[in-house]
Design an enzyme around this catalytic site. Structure first.
Site, short mmCIF file in Angstrom:
data_model
loop_
_atom_site.label_atom_id
_atom_site.label_comp_id
_atom_site.label_asym_id
_atom_site.label_seq_id
_atom_site.Cartn_x
_atom_site.Cartn_y
_atom_site.Cartn_z
N SER A 58 0.80 -1.23 0.00
CA SER A 58 0.00 0.00 0.00
C SER A 58 0.82 1.28 0.00
CB SER A 58 -0.97 -0.01 1.18
OG SER A 58 -2.01 -0.94 0.94
N TYR A 170 -11.39 1.40 3.74
CA TYR A 170 -10.19 1.03 3.00
C TYR A 170 -10.54 -0.03 1.98
CZ TYR A 170 -5.10 0.43 2.66
OH TYR A 170 -3.81 0.41 2.23
N TYR A 239 2.87 -13.92 0.57
CA TYR A 239 2.79 -12.72 -0.25
C TYR A 239 1.32 -12.63 -0.69
CZ TYR A 239 7.90 -12.46 -0.88
OH TYR A 239 9.25 -12.33 -0.71
#
Length: 403
Positions: A58, A170, A239
């Site tokens: 992010s 978000y 990941y």
């Protein structure tokens, strides 16, 4: 040579196995004060350097915010203009209001358009299942997609979870902002950012495709994982979003880069030097943007569990914090003693990356790690030590400069 008190603390924490390697960077608005130092290695045994390349997650959002605001600056779209003319897929979305007694979703039409301002402040109502219990409930009703989606339009054309401008959530807003930039510029996000942000600021090691360039591929580091018992070990799992299988560059979280390169963007915005964005729009970035509903939501989240507090507020003082959101990151509205002043913007990235820009003090910086899970308590603690040390030495630097 100035003595930075955090350096011994970081070295001791690394030697004790409490943290993996990290890179620390900071700079002032004048460019005269600049700090770059790294500590240790990843759990894979790779030295962590200030020009090492990691998944920024992010931290990508700040770059996408600048790219979208460049479209406003150039007159291609207004900050409060309906993005539907460029993103008709967003214009077609309804708002998921609730569910009936049988679990069937209840939708309503949008009352207001989604704007660029909404996208950049997470006030659009757009999000994804990962962050929204309402969308998770909807997916239970509709079932998962038949094939894993590979692009933004297919993956993120989900109902809004509130009316535009009437909340904070978000999620996918910055991915859509990246798509907006691509369609207006008629370039890929990689090519656009390279020409309009990375090259002008000499951000040599930033990309959406790290394996496509020798200078980023050779600097890539492996991921470290902290187990429940606190031990660190190498991992190729976790990941959560590598994006290597996606057809799009996701402007919300798909960037890779180094702390050294990323600092150049932080410093440019801190200085408001006009190199990639007009002074007026940088000023607008740092203004609180949320309406009453959004501000209430953000500040309620800050009183949630510790992990959520660290995730949203990183190293702001959450005991006394009042927050809002700008057009690029979270904004603290109160001073933090010895560190961030009111009006500081900050955010981070999933593998425990944290950045801040304090325009009032004229100081910015970042910690880059490559550690999961996110919102690591030890990294947050260490980041506070780094900031205290940097602010202390910056004050000493200014005294010396004034002599």
């Amino acid at each position: 040579m100035a003595k930075f008190t955090h350096e011994a603390i970081f070295e001791a924490a690394y030697q004790a196995g409490e943290i993996p390697g990290v890179a620390l960077v900071a700079a002032d608005a004048t460019g005269k004060f600049r700090y770059e130092k790294s500590f240790g290695k990843t759990a894979h045994g790779e030295p962590f350097l200030t020009d090492s390349v990691v998944w920024m997650a992010s931290c990508t959002k700040l770059m996408t915010s600048v790219a979208a605001l460049q479209q406003v600056q150039r007159g291609h779209i207004g900050l409060d203009e309906d993005v539907g003319k460029v993103l008709p897929e967003v214009a077609a979305l309804k708002v998921l209001k609730d569910f009936d007694a049988e679990g069937k979703p209840i939708f309503e039409d949008r009352k207001e358009p989604v704007t660029v301002r909404n996208l950049l402040s997470h006030a659009s109502g757009l999000t994804m299942e990962l962050f929204s219990p309402k969308l998770q409930q909807l997916q239970k009703f509709t079932g998962p997609p038949a094939n894993p989606p590979k692009d933004i339009v297919t993956e993120l054309s989900l109902p809004l979870v509130f009316q535009p401008g009437k909340g904070w959530q978000y999620g996918s807003s910055l991915d859509w902002a990246g798509k907006l930039v691509e369609r207006i510029s008629r370039q890929s996000l990689e090519d656009y950012m390279k020409a309009n942000i990375w090259d002008p600021l000499n951000m040599r090691h930033i990309t959406f495709a790290p394996d496509s360039r020798p200078e980023t591929k050779e600097r890539k580091l492996g991921m470290t994982q902290r187990d429940e018992d606190g031990k660190l070990h190498p991992t190729t799992e976790g990941y959560l979003y590598q994006y290597g299988d996606r057809k799009d560059a996701y402007g919300g979280a798909a960037g890779w880069g180094s702390a050294e390169s990323y600092l150049n963007l932080l410093q440019s915005l801190c200085a408001n030097d006009g190199r990639v964005l007009s002074k007026e729009l940088v000023d607008e970035m740092f203004k609180p943007q949320l309406g009453p509903e959004g501000k209430e939501t953000v500040n309620n989240r800050l009183q949630a569990d510790e992990s959520t507090r660290r995730l949203i507020a990183n190293t702001f003082d959450t005991t006394h914090l009042v927050g809002d959101h700008g057009l690029g990151g979270f904004i603290g509205l109160k001073d933090v003693v010895g560190r961030r002043k009111a009006g500081t913007m900050a955010w981070g990235g999933l593998p425990n990356l944290i950045w801040w820009i304090d325009r009032k003090s004229g100081l910015c910086g970042a910690l880059f790690s490559n550690l999961i899970p996110t919102a690591d308590a030890k990294i947050t603690e260490m980041m506070m030590q780094f900031e205290l040390s940097i602010y202390e030495q910056y004050e000493e630097f200014k005294k010396r400069e004034s002599i």
